[in-house]
Design an enzyme around this catalytic site. Structure first.
Site, PDB file in Angstrom:
ATOM      1  CE  LYS A  13      -2.278  -0.067   3.852  1.00  0.00           C
ATOM      2  NZ  LYS A  13      -1.820  -1.230   4.558  1.00  0.00           N
ATOM      3  NE  ARG A  88      -4.659  -0.422   9.715  1.00  0.00           N
ATOM      4  CZ  ARG A  88      -3.592  -0.038   9.019  1.00  0.00           C
ATOM      5  NH1 ARG A  88      -3.509   1.161   8.531  1.00  0.00           N
ATOM      6  NH2 ARG A  88      -2.610  -0.890   8.837  1.00  0.00           N
ATOM      7  NE  ARG A 127       7.082  -3.535   6.121  1.00  0.00           N
ATOM      8  CZ  ARG A 127       5.789  -3.233   5.990  1.00  0.00           C
ATOM      9  NH1 ARG A 127       5.364  -2.582   4.926  1.00  0.00           N
ATOM     10  NH2 ARG A 127       4.921  -3.592   6.903  1.00  0.00           N
ATOM     11  NE  ARG A 133       6.172  -0.941   9.722  1.00  0.00           N
ATOM     12  CZ  ARG A 133       5.058  -0.813   9.029  1.00  0.00           C
ATOM     13  NH1 ARG A 133       5.080  -0.234   7.847  1.00  0.00           N
ATOM     14  NH2 ARG A 133       3.931  -1.272   9.494  1.00  0.00           N
ATOM     15  NE  ARG A 144       1.461  -4.706  11.193  1.00  0.00           N
ATOM     16  CZ  ARG A 144       2.618  -4.755  10.542  1.00  0.00           C
ATOM     17  NH1 ARG A 144       3.623  -5.471  11.009  1.00  0.00           N
ATOM     18  NH2 ARG A 144       2.769  -4.087   9.429  1.00  0.00           N
TER      19      ARG A 144
HETATM   20  P1  ADP Z   1       0.538  -1.956   7.661  1.00  0.00           P
HETATM   21  O1  ADP Z   1      -0.564  -1.790   6.660  1.00  0.00           O
HETATM   22  O2  ADP Z   1       1.728  -2.669   7.120  1.00  0.00           O
HETATM   23  O3  ADP Z   1       0.077  -2.545   8.971  1.00  0.00           O
HETATM   24  P2  ADP Z   1       0.603   0.917   8.402  1.00  0.00           P
HETATM   25  O4  ADP Z   1       1.794   1.793   8.351  1.00  0.00           O
HETATM   26  O5  ADP Z   1      -0.576   1.296   7.567  1.00  0.00           O
HETATM   27  O6  ADP Z   1       1.155  -0.524   8.017  1.00  0.00           O
HETATM   28  O7  ADP Z   1       0.092   0.796   9.925  1.00  0.00           O
HETATM   29  C1  ADP Z   1       0.952   0.427  10.969  1.00  0.00           C
HETATM   30  C2  ADP Z   1       0.221   0.471  12.328  1.00  0.00           C
HETATM   31  O8  ADP Z   1      -0.219   1.816  12.590  1.00  0.00           O
HETATM   32  C3  ADP Z   1      -1.055  -0.354  12.438  1.00  0.00           C
HETATM   33  O9  ADP Z   1      -0.807  -1.701  12.770  1.00  0.00           O
HETATM   34  C4  ADP Z   1      -1.811   0.385  13.558  1.00  0.00           C
HETATM   35  O10 ADP Z   1      -1.310   0.062  14.835  1.00  0.00           O
HETATM   36  C5  ADP Z   1      -1.462   1.833  13.288  1.00  0.00           C
HETATM   37  N1  ADP Z   1      -2.471   2.477  12.403  1.00  0.00           N
HETATM   38  C6  ADP Z   1      -2.264   2.973  11.157  1.00  0.00           C
HETATM   39  N2  ADP Z   1      -3.399   3.463  10.628  1.00  0.00           N
HETATM   40  C7  ADP Z   1      -4.374   3.250  11.563  1.00  0.00           C
HETATM   41  C8  ADP Z   1      -5.767   3.502  11.610  1.00  0.00           C
HETATM   42  N3  ADP Z   1      -6.422   4.060  10.583  1.00  0.00           N
HETATM   43  N4  ADP Z   1      -6.439   3.133  12.741  1.00  0.00           N
HETATM   44  C9  ADP Z   1      -5.811   2.588  13.783  1.00  0.00           C
HETATM   45  N5  ADP Z   1      -4.508   2.308  13.785  1.00  0.00           N
HETATM   46  C10 ADP Z   1      -3.769   2.632  12.706  1.00  0.00           C
END
Ligand code: ADP
Length: 188
Positions: A13, A88, A127, A133, A144
């Site tokens: 993404k 989300r 990654r 990360r 996740r």
């Molecule tokens: P990925 O899709 O690989 O999990 P992201 O960078 O989109 O990576 O998100 C990493 C973390 O950030 C999520 O696991 C969550 O803890 C937090 N996060 C990101 N966006 C949201 C959201 N819209 N609502 C709640 N938590 C979020």
């Protein structure tokens, strides 16, 4: 143009969203990036978010809804933006509707990136070696995926019913995937 990206962890993404935002000339708004920056800078938001993120859980809806509400009210988002990682949950999707209604705007397209589970795992483990990360450990990755299936996948039906959902095959090279995404957006 207002575009939303949805996809499981590791689907690519971030990479694709950044590219598409540059292509469309709209800001790329990644809630994950905003939260990670806050953690790096050790701000109150960062301290609040860190424990959730490091466990592979979602940060509370109210927190991310506030972040997005403030960000999309900035002038550079007047012509639209690309939302990466938000909404989300159904609650976040409803809040986004309200935010957009207030601005007389609406979502043009929701892109779902589809990648099979084996490939997702492979990408995330590589990654974690490259980027280190904090939330890319095997336990957190499993958590996740579970959170994605339970809290985020229901959004696909939500947006399918509204006829804005487009699913894109996320397997292959970043260039191949980007070409598919572009074709989808162009057809809209
Ligand atoms: P990925 O899709 O690989 O999990 P992201 O960078 O989109 O990576 O998100 C990493 C973390 O950030 C999520 O696991 C969550 O803890 C937090 N996060 C990101 N966006 C949201 C959201 N819209 N609502 C709640 N938590 C979020």
């Amino acid at each position: 143009m207002l575009v939303v990206f949805i996809g499981p962890p590791g689907a690519g993404k971030g990479t694709q969203a950044r590219r598409l935002a540059a292509d469309l000339g709209v800001p790329h708004l990644s809630t994950g990036d905003i939260l990670r920056h806050a953690i790096e800078r050790d701000t109150p938001l960062g301290r609040q978010a860190a424990s959730f993120m490091n466990q592979g859980r979602l940060v509370p809806d109210s927190v991310v809804i506030d972040i997005v509400g403030q960000r999309i009210a900035e002038p550079d988002c007047a012509g639209g933006c690309l939302l990466d990682g938000f909404p989300r949950t159904i609650e976040q999707a409803r809040a986004l509707d309200e935010l957009l209604q207030g601005r007389a705007a609406s979502i043009d397209i929701v892109l779902e990136l589809r990648v099979d589970r084996k490939e997702l795992l492979r990408r995330m483990l590589s990654r974690s070696q490259l980027e280190g990360r904090a939330d890319d450990t095997p336990e957190t990755i499993a958590q996740r995926f579970e959170v994605y299936g339970r809290q985020t996948e229901p959004l696909l039906d939500f947006y399918r019913d509204r006829k804005v959902l487009r699913s894109v095959d996320g397997m292959g090279t970043p260039d191949e995937v980007f070409a598919r995404i572009r074709a989808c957006v162009a057809a809209k």
